[in-house]
Structure formats: structure tokens, C-alpha cells
Design an enzyme around this catalytic site. Structure first.
Site, PDB file in Angstrom:
ATOM      1  N   LEU A   1     -10.346  -4.054   9.840  1.00 52.22           N
ATOM      2  CA  LEU A   1     -10.509  -4.730   8.409  1.00 52.22           C
ATOM      3  C   LEU A   1      -9.459  -4.713   7.674  1.00 52.22           C
ATOM      4  O   LEU A   1      -9.184  -5.715   6.825  1.00 52.22           O
ATOM      5  CB  LEU A   1     -11.757  -4.083   7.985  1.00 52.22           C
ATOM      6  CG  LEU A   1     -13.037  -4.187   8.507  1.00 52.22           C
ATOM      7  CD1 LEU A   1     -13.968  -3.152   7.695  1.00 52.22           C
ATOM      8  CD2 LEU A   1     -13.592  -5.359   8.668  1.00 52.22           C
ATOM      9  N   GLY A   2      -8.247  -4.006   7.729  1.00 53.18           N
ATOM     10  CA  GLY A   2      -7.257  -4.084   6.974  1.00 53.18           C
ATOM     11  C   GLY A   2      -6.182  -2.867   7.208  1.00 53.18           C
ATOM     12  O   GLY A   2      -6.605  -2.022   7.875  1.00 53.18           O
TER      13      GLY A   2
ATOM     14  N   GLY B   1      -2.381  -0.845   5.711  1.00 55.67           N
ATOM     15  CA  GLY B   1      -1.478  -0.705   4.560  1.00 55.67           C
ATOM     16  C   GLY B   1      -0.168   0.393   4.906  1.00 55.67           C
ATOM     17  O   GLY B   1      -0.277   0.624   6.185  1.00 55.67           O
TER      18      GLY B   1
ATOM     19  N   MET C   1      -0.166   3.465   4.336  1.00 55.21           N
ATOM     20  CA  MET C   1      -0.513   4.895   4.897  1.00 55.21           C
ATOM     21  C   MET C   1      -1.482   4.978   5.943  1.00 55.21           C
ATOM     22  O   MET C   1      -1.614   5.956   6.477  1.00 55.21           O
ATOM     23  CB  MET C   1      -1.276   5.378   3.402  1.00 55.21           C
ATOM     24  CG  MET C   1      -0.179   5.734   2.316  1.00 55.21           C
ATOM     25  SD  MET C   1      -1.116   6.374   0.692  1.00 55.21           S
ATOM     26  CE  MET C   1      -1.623   7.822   1.834  1.00 55.21           C
TER      27      MET C   1
ATOM     28  N   VAL D   1      -7.872   0.422   7.939  1.00 53.49           N
ATOM     29  CA  VAL D   1      -9.324   0.388   7.922  1.00 53.49           C
ATOM     30  C   VAL D   1     -10.148  -0.235   9.237  1.00 53.49           C
ATOM     31  O   VAL D   1      -9.512  -1.183   9.387  1.00 53.49           O
ATOM     32  CB  VAL D   1      -9.767  -0.128   6.733  1.00 53.49           C
ATOM     33  CG1 VAL D   1     -11.532  -0.013   6.327  1.00 53.49           C
ATOM     34  CG2 VAL D   1      -9.331   0.390   5.377  1.00 53.49           C
TER      35      VAL D   1
ATOM     36  N   LYS E   1     -11.978   4.709   7.218  1.00 55.06           N
ATOM     37  CA  LYS E   1     -10.470   4.502   6.698  1.00 55.06           C
ATOM     38  C   LYS E   1      -9.637   5.801   7.404  1.00 55.06           C
ATOM     39  O   LYS E   1     -10.127   7.042   7.168  1.00 55.06           O
ATOM     40  CB  LYS E   1     -10.553   4.858   5.204  1.00 55.06           C
ATOM     41  CG  LYS E   1      -9.557   4.579   4.509  1.00 55.06           C
ATOM     42  CD  LYS E   1      -9.558   4.798   2.739  1.00 55.06           C
ATOM     43  CE  LYS E   1     -10.439   3.673   2.186  1.00 55.06           C
ATOM     44  NZ  LYS E   1     -10.409   3.983   0.698  1.00 55.06           N
TER      45      LYS E   1
ATOM     46  N   ASP F   1     -11.640   4.219 -12.462  1.00 55.11           N
ATOM     47  CA  ASP F   1     -10.765   2.780 -11.903  1.00 55.11           C
ATOM     48  C   ASP F   1     -11.788   1.810 -11.860  1.00 55.11           C
ATOM     49  O   ASP F   1     -11.944   0.972 -10.795  1.00 55.11           O
ATOM     50  CB  ASP F   1     -10.030   3.181 -10.819  1.00 55.11           C
ATOM     51  CG  ASP F   1      -9.069   2.212 -10.357  1.00 55.11           C
ATOM     52  OD1 ASP F   1      -8.813   1.488 -11.434  1.00 55.11           O
ATOM     53  OD2 ASP F   1      -8.678   2.243  -9.485  1.00 55.11           O
TER      54      ASP F   1
END
Length: 818
Positions: free
Chosen positions: A16-17, A19, A21, A24, A39, A136
Site C-alpha cells: 500500500l505504501g 517510506g 523507515m 505498509v 505496518k 494530531d
């Protein structure tokens, strides 16, 4: 890829994605068949303090979300870590984030905004009640369950949440997303649930107006959040009810004590504003502006930066994976009216600058100047270059704070003057209102007098009308009395006529009774004659019955003799059949002594099927035949195997039978048919036949070389469809041995739903090392001969060029219902 601890339980469907670090993953729980998002992040090195802080936030996200179970909060199912990685298994939400909707400039009505905020505040009330402050709240962390207009809300990303009794966030730490941070967050002070109330108010303002209340770079946003007020939402959009101005003003109060005490109170205020008489919700949707990208900031010691890793990107059901911060500038805006009634204006001549604020600001500036003097003018002996740079930065920040304080004081003085002007305008408006009320009262009294005169006139008219009606009633009563007298005379005459008719009726009845007596005497005489005749006929019938019994006895004897002869013949036939069976068993035993040729038998059986696409494998002990064939061809295959002495337990038939015009179609793909159990391997998911409303889903195992996939679908109605590639399902180069699920509804792709006409269809899965047909050149449905001519040409051209093409058929059966 998945850690070893999760590989047995979860099957990865895709990514799904990703980055800096971690990643996902889109996965499914093999045991309960539940789709989840996993994740996965790398564990930090021992000498990486920033990585350790990020890992602590990652663990805190699992702790915060894991202790919450609410319909509007993304659920967390599991957390774990090993020496290399840490992971969170969470609910997969497929509708994307609210930020995605805003970025696409989608439109929301005031009712939709109120519904979304109702769900957000319900989730916040639940989390605050369990000691969790999100810190947040922003559109990027508000996930939607679907793409539809009635999608529900899911709050995600508790990575910077504050847990009750937790000391992980210290005073002086700047943490959050600038455009949605409360003043106490900018000041690095401890925060509570009222910081989430502020962020929710910013988001409500953005949904109503299409703009953020505080925009610009970090310094600009901080200055505006601390010192200025945004314009009322109703001034930016005429479709926003004015009742929302007071709601926004209280949610964005600078002091936490002046905001809503709880998320439930905030939600109640929104409901009241939506139903306020002067703030009816508009029927047309509100236009939305494209929002800036917002990233979560985590900074200590006066600095600010972005939190890397897995926050900031809107993915289906997850917070994002980038870390960009919002930038831009905006001019200061006038303050909108406060949520409460203004205080009385000061008498003329006594209005001045707010001394408390001035002296308070001066005191703050003095403290900042003293700190600047201490760090700049009185540095410790032997400062290093780094310390000199830090001291210069502190001095610059002190000067910036001084300028901001001066601007705030000037703005406060202007606000006090504007407040006095507004109070004077209100006083004049009140006097005008009272005069208008007095004139209205005089007008009302005059109208009452006029109404009284009209009432008296109406009463007189009603009395005259009543007298006329009474006279008419009396005349009608006299007319009805005369009519009743005439009706009584007519009734007397009718009674005399009835009596005369009754006397005539009685005379007629006596005459009919005499006739009936004479008829009964005649009938009695006829009955005696009939009984005599019946006795004679009974005697004759008895004699005939005796003769019939004698004939039946003779026929029974003949039948017994015939049955004895038939049983003797049947016994002889059974003995002959037993002898033939024993002979056949002996023949089969003799044949079994000769070992059959399984390979030639399999080849001959496949050739015996005149309409089919079959492959076979054989050894010295058994054979296997698989593929698709027209219904009835299986009998020909079995006859050929029997003729070649192949025992039934040595032959495995895996045949998919069909009824349909597919013989010519199979001939086109015969040269590239995948042999035996080689890839591509295809199976239909679900129990056959598929019923109306279910989806046609295929599980495909790709070959061990990179390949494109094509899916042709032939229907029993005589139509052909190219399902892959298509505008919704493009064909991409697949990795060797990839496992694919075709037909799964996902995103904008609705899936292949079963519908009329029902029957037996044929699907052909084709794998090639290059694309065969361009999806944009073929219609959704076409005649089979046109599609077959095009695909046959493409297959030949690819093979001539040295390429590879293999195909595998599969039968799909559909019914209306089960």
C-alpha cells in the site's frame, strides 16, 4: 516482506505504501479471511537517538490505538517486534483519507460536514474518556470507509498520542501539525483533550469554507494561532449558517479554559447550529479549495522538523508515508464576533490601551531580553563556535518574540476600539428596534379595533341569516308532515291489496296440494312395478355371475400354467447370464495379466474427444487426463480407456465439462496449451455453480518467467469479452511465479458480477512475454470470430519472433440462485 513470525498467519496481497523507515502491506488473515494492513518498520540502530524516538512513537501508536475499540477509530489487532523489525497489524480502511477528498476538490454539504464531524467528535469523546489525547487531528488522519457519499469516519495514526499518566512527552517539546496545533502546543506546554478540540475546530472551519483559519509557513502559522483571529465562516461562504460562527469561535479560543469542555459538548453545539432558525443548512454543496499538504512536526529545544517514517501520505485505510510540511503565507484577517455577549463599552474619555496586556507584554519582553543578555552578552568562558551560533539563534528568536508581542498589543488595542464601536452600533440599533416595536404596537392596536368592528358586522349578518334559515326550516317541516299523511294513506291502500293477494294465494295453495296428492298415488303405483322388475333383473344377474366365476377359475388355471413355464425360462436365462458373467470375469482376469500401455492409452483417449482442450500425463502405473471438454466427450474417453484395458483405479480424470459453442475457440488455443500441471495454473474461487450477485474471481499462478496476463471470456450467448487488459484492469508485467487474484472488487474496479444469461461460460487465461492486444482497440463485447482472429494473429506473430505464449482454459458455471 513479512517477518517470519507473521508469514504463517498472513498472506500478503500487495504493497500500500513505503517510506524511509518501513512499508505498509495489504494482507489477509489466512484463518479468518479478514483483510488487514500491516505496518512494518526497521528497528533503530543502538547509536541512533532519532530512530529510537521514532520507534517509541511507533510503539505508542500501537499502545494508544490498541486500548481503544470504537466504530470510528481504526482498530489495531496485534503488535510485535524482533531484532530487525517491529510491526502493527491493523484494520484496513479502503476509502482513503478526508485529505484525499479535499485534494480532489470534492464538494460537501453542510449536512455532510455535520455528519462527519459528529463521528470524529464521537471517537474523540471515547478516546478522551480512556485517557488518550490524539494530538494530531487533521484531514490526513481521518480515514473514510468507502468512496461513497455516506462513508463513515475512522481516526488513524495515534503515533504522537499522549497516554494518561505517561511522561514520554516533556514540557518544551513541539509536536503536531502546524496548521492544526493549539496555542499551548506552540508554546511547548502540556496539552490535554482541549488540544484535540482546537484541531477539530480547525478541520470544521476548513470543511465549511474550503480554507484553513491559519495558513502560511511555520512562523506565520504560529504567530496567527497565538495572536490573531480568523474571519467568521459565514463571511467566506454565504452557504454557511451564521450560527456556526459562534461554534468556531469557541472551539478556536486561545485559552483552553474558554473552549468546549468536551468533544460531546462540541458535537451538541454543531447540532444546535445546524437546526438554528437563522442558519438553515443549504441544499447545494459547498465548494472546497485544494488544501496544502500537512506533515506532523516533532521538535524539542526550540527547533522544528518533520517526523519521518509512516505518517503523512493518504493510502487506502492508512495514514501516509511522506513528511512534507505545509508552506505559504496569508494576510492577517479581522477577528469575528465572540461566542458570548460583549461587555458594556467604557465611558467616553476613559478608553485606552489595555495596560495589563502592555505591562504583561513588557514583562515578557524584559524576561526575553534578560535571557538574551545572559546568553549573548555574558557567554561562559571559552564558548565553542556551536554555542555562539546557538546563542545568536536565541537572540534572533527573542527579537522575533518581541516583535510578535508588539504586534499582539497593537492588535489588542485595535480590537478594543472595534469592540467599543460595535457596542455603540448595537446601542443605536437597540434604540431603533425599540422605536420600531412601539410603532408596531400602535399598528397592532388599530388592527384590533378594526377587527372588532368587522366582528360586530359579521354577527349581525349571521343573525339575519339564522332567521332566514329558521323560516325555511318551519316551511320544510310543514311540507314533510303533508308528505307523511299522504304516505300513510298509500300504506293503507297497499295493506288492503296485500290481504286480497293473500286470500288468492291460499286458494292456489289448496289446489296445488290436491294435485300433489294425486301425483304421489301415481308414483307409488309406478314404484311397485319397478320393484317387481328389479327382482327379475337380480335373478338374471345372479345366473350371469355364476357363469363368470366359472370362466375366471378356468382362466386362473391357464395363467398358473403359463407362470410356471415363465419361471422355468427365467431360471434358464439367469443360469446362462451367470455363465456369461463368469466367462467375462475370466476374460478380464486374463486381460489383467497383460500390462496396458498407459501413455498410448492416454494419447488415444485425448484424441477420442472431438471437442476439447485436454492434456495428459502417464507413467508405467497410471495416467492422468485434465482440461475442458464438451459434455458427453467424457464417455468417449472412458470407452477408449476401457478398450485399451486401463483399470479404472489407474486413470485419474480431471475434466471440466461444458455446454456451448466453444469447439472452434479451443482449436485456436490448442498450439499454446499449457501441458500437465505447468503454469499458468487457474482455479475459480467459490463453489460452482456461481449464483446471481456473486463475483467471478480467478486464482492464477503465473509461469516461472516474467509475463503479461490476458483473460478472454466466452459466453454461451455467442459473445466474447476481453476482461484483462481493460481500462479498469490494465495488464502489467508480472514477476515470475506471481500469485494473482483476478476479479476482486477494489477501489474503482467493481468486479465481475454474475448476471443473466446463466449457463456454462469459458475463460481462457493467456501468459506471454510481451503484450498481445492493446486494450484501447477492443470493444467490451464482440463476436467470437473477430476476437479469435485477432488473438490468433497476435499469438502467431509472437511465436515467430521467438516469444513465449501459453494458455490455460477454465469452465465457469452460473445459475440464477441456489
Amino acid at each position: 516482506m513479512l517477518p517470519a513470525e507473521l508469514a504463517q498467519k498472513y498472506e500478503v496481497r500487495g504493497t500500500l505504501g513505503a517510506g524511509a523507515m518501513g512499508t505498509v502491506l495489504d494482507a489477509v488473515d489466512r484463518i479468518i479471511e479478514r483483510r488487514v494492513a500491516i505496518k512494518v518498520v526497521k528497528m533503530p540502530a543502538a547509536n541512533d537517538p532519532e530512530g529510537k524516538e521514532a520507534h517509541a512513537r511507533f510503539r505508542r501508536e500501537a499502545q494508544a490505538a490498541g486500548r481503544l475499540s470504537h466504530a470510528n477509530i481504526v482498530g489495531v489487532y496485534d503488535y510485535g517486534e524482533n531484532a530487525e523489525t517491529a510491526w502493527i497489524v491493523m484494520e484496513l480502511v479502503e476509502g482513503g483519507s478526508l485529505k484525499d477528498r479535499l485534494d480532489r476538490q470534492e464538494r460537501f454539504t453542510v449536512q455532510d460536514v455535520a455528519r462527519l464531524m459528529e463521528q470524529v467528535l464521537s471517537a474523540l469523546a471515547y478516546s478522551h474518556g480512556r485517557g488518550v489525547v490524539h494530538r494530531d487531528i487533521k484531514p490526513g488522519n481521518i480515514m473514510l470507509s468507502s468512496q461513497g457519499p455516506d462513508a463513515s469516519v475512522k481516526i488513524a495514526d495515534f503515533g504522537i498520542a499522549r497516554l494518561e499518566n505517561s511522561s514520554m512527552t516533556q514540557v518544551g517539546t513541539l509536536i503536531g501539525t502546524p496548521s492544526y496545533m493549539a496555542p499551548e502546543q506552540f508554546r511547548g506546554e502540556p496539552v490535554d483533550a482541549r488540544a484535540d478540540i482546537w484541531a477539530a475546530g480547525v478541520m470544521l472551519y476548513q470543511l465549511l469554507t474550503g480554507e484553513k483559519p491559519f495558513e502560511g509557513g511555520f512562523s506565520a502559522v504560529m504567530h496567527k494561532a497565538l495572536n490573531t483571529e480568523p474571519p467568521p465562516p459565514s463571511e467566506l461562504s454565504v452557504t454557511v449558517p451564521r450560527a456556526f460562527d459562534a461554534v468556531i469561535a469557541r472551539a478556536l479560543a486561545k485559552r483552553p479554559d474558554e473552549r468546549f469542555a468536551s468533544a460531546d459538548a462540541f458535537a451538541q453545539a454543531i447540532r444546535q447550529a445546524l437546526t438554528a432558525p437563522s442558519g438553515a443548512a443549504p441544499s447545494a454543496p459547498l465548494p472546497l479549495m485544494m488544501p496544502d499538504s500537512d506533515a506532523t512536526l516533532v521538535a524539542t529545544g526550540g527547533g522544528a522538523g518533520t517526523m519521518g517514517g509512516l505518517s503523512g501520505v493518504g493510502l487506502p485505510g492508512l495514514p501516509g508515508l511522506d513528511g512534507t510540511a505545509a508552506t505559504g503565507t496569508t494576510a492577517s484577517r479581522p477577528a469575528f464576533p465572540p461566542a458570548t455577549e460583549p461587555k458594556p463599552a467604557k465611558p467616553e474619555g476613559k478608553r485606552g490601551a489595555p495596560l495589563g496586556l502592555i505591562f504583561g507584554g513588557a514583562g515578557g519582553l524584559a524576561a526575553i531580553a534578560a535571557a538574551a543578555w545572559f546568553f549573548v552578552l555574558q557567554p561562559p568562558p571559552g564558548p565553542t563556535p556551536e554555542e555562539l551560533v546557538r546563542q545568536a539563534e536565541l537572540a534572533r528568536q527573542a527579537e522575533l518574540v518581541r516583535q510578535q508581542e508588539a504586534q499582539r498589543i497593537a492588535a489588542e488595542a485595535a480590537r478594543q476600539a472595534e469592540l467599543a464601536r460595535q457596542q455603540e452600533a448595537q446601542r443605536q440599533a437597540e434604540a431603533a428596534r425599540q422605536e420600531a416595536e412601539r410603532q408596531a404596537e400602535l399598528t397592532r392596536l388599530a388592527e384590533i379595533a378594526r377587527q372588532q368592528r368587522l366582528t360586530e358586522q359579521e354577527q349581525a349578518r349571521q343573525q339575519a341569516l339564522f332567521r332566514q334559515q329558521e323560516e325555511a326550516r318551519q316551511a320544510e317541516a310543514a311540507r314533510q308532515a303533508d308528505a307523511a299523511r299522504q304516505a300513510a294513506e298509500a300504506a293503507r291502500q297497499a295493506e288492503l291489496a296485500l290481504q286480497t293477494a293473500e286470500a288468492a294465494r291460499l286458494a292456489e295453495l289448496a289446489r296445488q296440494q290436491e294435485i300433489a296428492r294425486q301425483q304421489q298415488d301415481a308414483a307409488r303405483q309406478a314404484e311397485l312395478a319397478r320393484q317387481h322388475e328389479a327382482a327379475r333383473q337380480a335373478e338374471l344377474a345372479r345366473q350371469q355371475e355364476a357363469a363368470r366365476h366359472a370362466e375366471l377359475a378356468r382362466q386362473a388355471e391357464v395363467a398358473r400354467q403359463q407362470e410356471a413355464a415363465r419361471q422355468a425360462a427365467e431360471l434358464a436365462r439367469q443360469q446362462e447370464a451367470e455363465r456369461q458373467r463368469q466367462a467375462e470375469l475370466e476374460r478380464q482376469r486374463q486381460l489383467a495379466l497383460v500390462r496396458p500401455d498407459f501413455r498410448s492409452a492416454a494419447a488415444a483417449a485425448v484424441a477420442a474427444a472431438s471437442c476439447g482442450l485436454l492434456t495428459w500425463t502417464a507413467s508405467d502405473q497410471s495416467l492422468s487426463i485434465a482440461g475442458v471438454a464438451r459434455r458427453g466427450e467424457d464417455a468417449a474417453i472412458r470407452r477408449e480407456l476401457t478398450a485399451r484395458n486401463v483399470p479404472e483405479d489407474s486413470a485419474r480424470l480431471a475434466l471440466q465439462l461444458f455446454d456451448g459453442p466453444y469447439c472452434g475457440t479451443l482449436d485456436v488455443f490448442r498450439p499454446v496449451l499449457a501441458l500437465g500441471d505447468s503454469a499458468p495454473r487457474v482455479s475459480v474461487l467459490g463453489t460452482m455453480p456461481l449464483a446471481k450477485g456473486q463475483f467471478v474471481r480467478l486464482d492464477v499462478q503465473m509461469p516461472d518467467w516474467p509475463a503479461y496476463i490476458h483473460l478472454a471470456y466466452f459466453m454461451n450467448t455467442g459473445e466474447a469479452a476481453q476482461l484483462v487488459p481493460s481500462p479498469l484492469v490494465p495488464s502489467t508485467l508480472q514477476q515470475p511465479s506471481a500469485r494473482l487474484r483476478l476479479g476482486e472488487p477494489r477501489g474503482n474496479f467493481p468486479g465481475w458480477e454474475v448476471d443473466e444469461p446463466f449457463g456454462t461460460d469459458l475463460a481462457i487465461v493467456i501468459a506471454s512475454d510481451r503484450p498481445l492486444l492493446a486494450s484501447v482497440t477492443r470493444p467490451a463485447n464482440e463476436r467470437p470470430e473477430e476476437y479469435l482472429a485477432a488473438i490468433a494473429t497476435a499469438i502467431r506473430n509472437n511465436l515467430r519472433a521467438g516469444g513465449r505464449v501459453i494458455a490455460r482454459p477454465v469452465v465457469v458455471e452460473t445459475v440464477r440462485g441456489r
